[in-house]
Design an enzyme around this catalytic site. Structure first.
Site, PDB file in Angstrom:
ATOM      1  N   MET A  18       7.885   0.273   2.755  1.00 12.61           N
ATOM      2  CA  MET A  18       8.329   1.530   3.363  1.00 12.61           C
ATOM      3  C   MET A  18       8.583   1.393   4.856  1.00 12.61           C
ATOM      4  O   MET A  18       9.512   1.991   5.393  1.00 12.61           O
ATOM      5  CB  MET A  18       7.294   2.635   3.121  1.00 12.61           C
ATOM      6  CG  MET A  18       7.356   3.268   1.762  1.00 12.61           C
ATOM      7  SD  MET A  18       6.607   4.911   1.773  1.00 12.61           S
ATOM      8  CE  MET A  18       4.966   4.561   2.387  1.00 12.61           C
ATOM      9  N   ASP A  37       3.684  -5.596  12.892  1.00 11.47           N
ATOM     10  CA  ASP A  37       3.101  -6.000  11.611  1.00 11.47           C
ATOM     11  C   ASP A  37       2.269  -7.249  11.870  1.00 11.47           C
ATOM     12  O   ASP A  37       2.475  -7.931  12.871  1.00 11.47           O
ATOM     13  CB  ASP A  37       4.216  -6.306  10.590  1.00 11.47           C
ATOM     14  CG  ASP A  37       3.776  -6.083   9.142  1.00 11.47           C
ATOM     15  OD1 ASP A  37       2.905  -6.853   8.696  1.00 11.47           O
ATOM     16  OD2 ASP A  37       4.283  -5.164   8.485  1.00 11.47           O
ATOM     17  N   ASP A  60      -2.194  -6.458  15.412  1.00  6.87           N
ATOM     18  CA  ASP A  60      -3.333  -6.010  14.610  1.00  6.87           C
ATOM     19  C   ASP A  60      -3.590  -4.568  15.034  1.00  6.87           C
ATOM     20  O   ASP A  60      -4.066  -4.317  16.147  1.00  6.87           O
ATOM     21  CB  ASP A  60      -4.556  -6.888  14.885  1.00  6.87           C
ATOM     22  CG  ASP A  60      -5.780  -6.464  14.084  1.00  6.87           C
ATOM     23  OD1 ASP A  60      -5.828  -5.313  13.576  1.00  6.87           O
ATOM     24  OD2 ASP A  60      -6.721  -7.277  13.966  1.00  6.87           O
ATOM     25  N   VAL A  61      -3.270  -3.620  14.163  1.00  6.42           N
ATOM     26  CA  VAL A  61      -3.333  -2.203  14.540  1.00  6.42           C
ATOM     27  C   VAL A  61      -4.757  -1.703  14.760  1.00  6.42           C
ATOM     28  O   VAL A  61      -4.949  -0.593  15.260  1.00  6.42           O
ATOM     29  CB  VAL A  61      -2.638  -1.304  13.487  1.00  6.42           C
ATOM     30  CG1 VAL A  61      -1.142  -1.542  13.476  1.00  6.42           C
ATOM     31  CG2 VAL A  61      -3.246  -1.497  12.099  1.00  6.42           C
ATOM     32  N   ASN A  87       2.419   3.792  10.087  1.00  3.93           N
ATOM     33  CA  ASN A  87       2.713   3.494   8.687  1.00  3.93           C
ATOM     34  C   ASN A  87       1.781   2.449   8.077  1.00  3.93           C
ATOM     35  O   ASN A  87       1.624   2.393   6.860  1.00  3.93           O
ATOM     36  CB  ASN A  87       4.167   2.997   8.587  1.00  3.93           C
ATOM     37  CG  ASN A  87       4.536   2.530   7.206  1.00  3.93           C
ATOM     38  OD1 ASN A  87       4.753   3.314   6.298  1.00  3.93           O
ATOM     39  ND2 ASN A  87       4.606   1.208   7.026  1.00  3.93           N
ATOM     40  N   TYR A 150      -9.613   4.340   0.089  1.00  5.72           N
ATOM     41  CA  TYR A 150      -8.233   4.746   0.327  1.00  5.72           C
ATOM     42  C   TYR A 150      -8.143   6.264   0.459  1.00  5.72           C
ATOM     43  O   TYR A 150      -7.574   6.789   1.420  1.00  5.72           O
ATOM     44  CB  TYR A 150      -7.345   4.257  -0.818  1.00  5.72           C
ATOM     45  CG  TYR A 150      -5.872   4.496  -0.590  1.00  5.72           C
ATOM     46  CD1 TYR A 150      -5.145   3.679   0.271  1.00  5.72           C
ATOM     47  CD2 TYR A 150      -5.199   5.528  -1.233  1.00  5.72           C
ATOM     48  CE1 TYR A 150      -3.786   3.890   0.495  1.00  5.72           C
ATOM     49  CE2 TYR A 150      -3.843   5.747  -1.022  1.00  5.72           C
ATOM     50  CZ  TYR A 150      -3.146   4.928  -0.160  1.00  5.72           C
ATOM     51  OH  TYR A 150      -1.807   5.145   0.052  1.00  5.72           O
ATOM     52  N   LYS A 154      -7.208   8.492   3.834  1.00  4.60           N
ATOM     53  CA  LYS A 154      -5.968   9.265   3.828  1.00  4.60           C
ATOM     54  C   LYS A 154      -6.245  10.757   4.055  1.00  4.60           C
ATOM     55  O   LYS A 154      -5.429  11.467   4.656  1.00  4.60           O
ATOM     56  CB  LYS A 154      -5.199   9.037   2.529  1.00  4.60           C
ATOM     57  CG  LYS A 154      -4.651   7.617   2.409  1.00  4.60           C
ATOM     58  CD  LYS A 154      -3.755   7.233   3.585  1.00  4.60           C
ATOM     59  CE  LYS A 154      -3.104   5.886   3.429  1.00  4.60           C
ATOM     60  NZ  LYS A 154      -2.218   5.532   4.547  1.00  4.60           N
ATOM     61  N   THR A 185       7.839  -0.388  -4.802  1.00  3.38           N
ATOM     62  CA  THR A 185       7.872  -1.489  -3.853  1.00  3.38           C
ATOM     63  C   THR A 185       7.741  -2.791  -4.645  1.00  3.38           C
ATOM     64  O   THR A 185       7.415  -2.761  -5.831  1.00  3.38           O
ATOM     65  CB  THR A 185       6.703  -1.383  -2.853  1.00  3.38           C
ATOM     66  OG1 THR A 185       5.468  -1.460  -3.577  1.00  3.38           O
ATOM     67  CG2 THR A 185       6.760  -0.077  -2.077  1.00  3.38           C
TER      68      THR A 185
END
Length: 244
Positions: A18, A37, A60-61, A87, A150, A154, A185
């Site tokens: 995505m 990324d 690395d977010v 994202n 998860y 979220k 995906t």
């Protein structure tokens, strides 16, 4: 076309799936895009395919220093930051009682803490502009139950979106969340997953899973000035799953 003309966007987890769909469409709509990324090979390949209006940065977010680097490079390269799409995200496919503390903390760091760090990092630049749009990619599991870890994160993204929207509204910065359902995906086309998704599709009112580009249309709307009066809200694209 050109709905993002003159704007600069950061898209995390943007090298594939995505994220790559979002980045590609943003460029086609006139934006300059920073793609981040951990997958350097895929990120550089996408950067090359998109040309001069895209720049890949390995990130690395979960690390503040990486966010500082991304914001500095975005400003140095393109002069401003108008849009952030948070994202990046992961899921660990284990039952709760088999999940380790390390598993759980990794999901929290990538799915939840990164959204806080990213938002905090771009606010000074957006404040100088007097405007900005932050789009946080949650999930239908930010609305209804699902996998432990998860789902928790979220839901947290959804809550953070509302809290941040209220704080940032006086600065002209909008914050919204997107809640996709099942998306087609490469990952779900492989092995047993493909058959499982095919069987699950009959429970979706529209009788199919979504294409990444269908979610991108929603993200594009929120990133653009078309959504100028939308903030603190969740936008769902799930084929009717949560309407049942």
């Amino acid at each position: 076309m050109n709905r993002l003309e003159g704007k600069v966007a950061i898209v995390t987890g943007g090298a594939q799936g995505m994220g790559a769909s979002h980045a590609t469409r943003f460029v086609s709509e006139g934006a300059k895009v920073i793609i981040t990324d951990i997958n350097e090979e895929a990120g550089k390949t996408l950067e090359k395919s998109l040309g001069k209006d895209a720049k890949f940065i390995k990130q690395d977010v979960t690390k503040k220093e990486d966010w500082d680097k991304v914001v500095k490079e975005a400003n140095d390269t393109f002069g401003q930051i108008d849009i952030l799409v948070n994202n990046a995200g992961i899921s660990v496919n284990k039952p709760m009682m088999e999940m380790t503390e390390e598993d759980y903390r990794r999901i929290v760091d990538i799915n939840q803490v990164s959204v806080f760090l990213g938002t905090q990092a771009v606010v000074p630049t957006m404040t100088e502009l007097g405007k900005g749009s932050i789009v946080n990619v949650s999930s239908i599991n930010g609305l209804v139950g699902g996998a432990v870890g998860y789902t928790d994160t979220k839901f947290a993204v959804r809550g953070f979106t509302k809290a941040a929207a209220l704080q940032l509204a006086p600065l002209g910065i909008r914050v919204n969340s997107v809640h996709p359902g099942v998306i087609e995906t490469p990952m779900i086309k492989q092995g047993d997953a493909a058959e499982q998704i095919k069987a699950f599709s009959k429970f979706i009112p529209l009788q199919r899973v979504a294409q990444p580009e269908e979610i991108t249309e929603l993200v594009l709307y929120l990133a653009s000035d078309d959504s100028s009066y939308s903030t603190g809200s969740e936008f769902v694209a799930d084929g009717g799953l949560t309407a049942q």
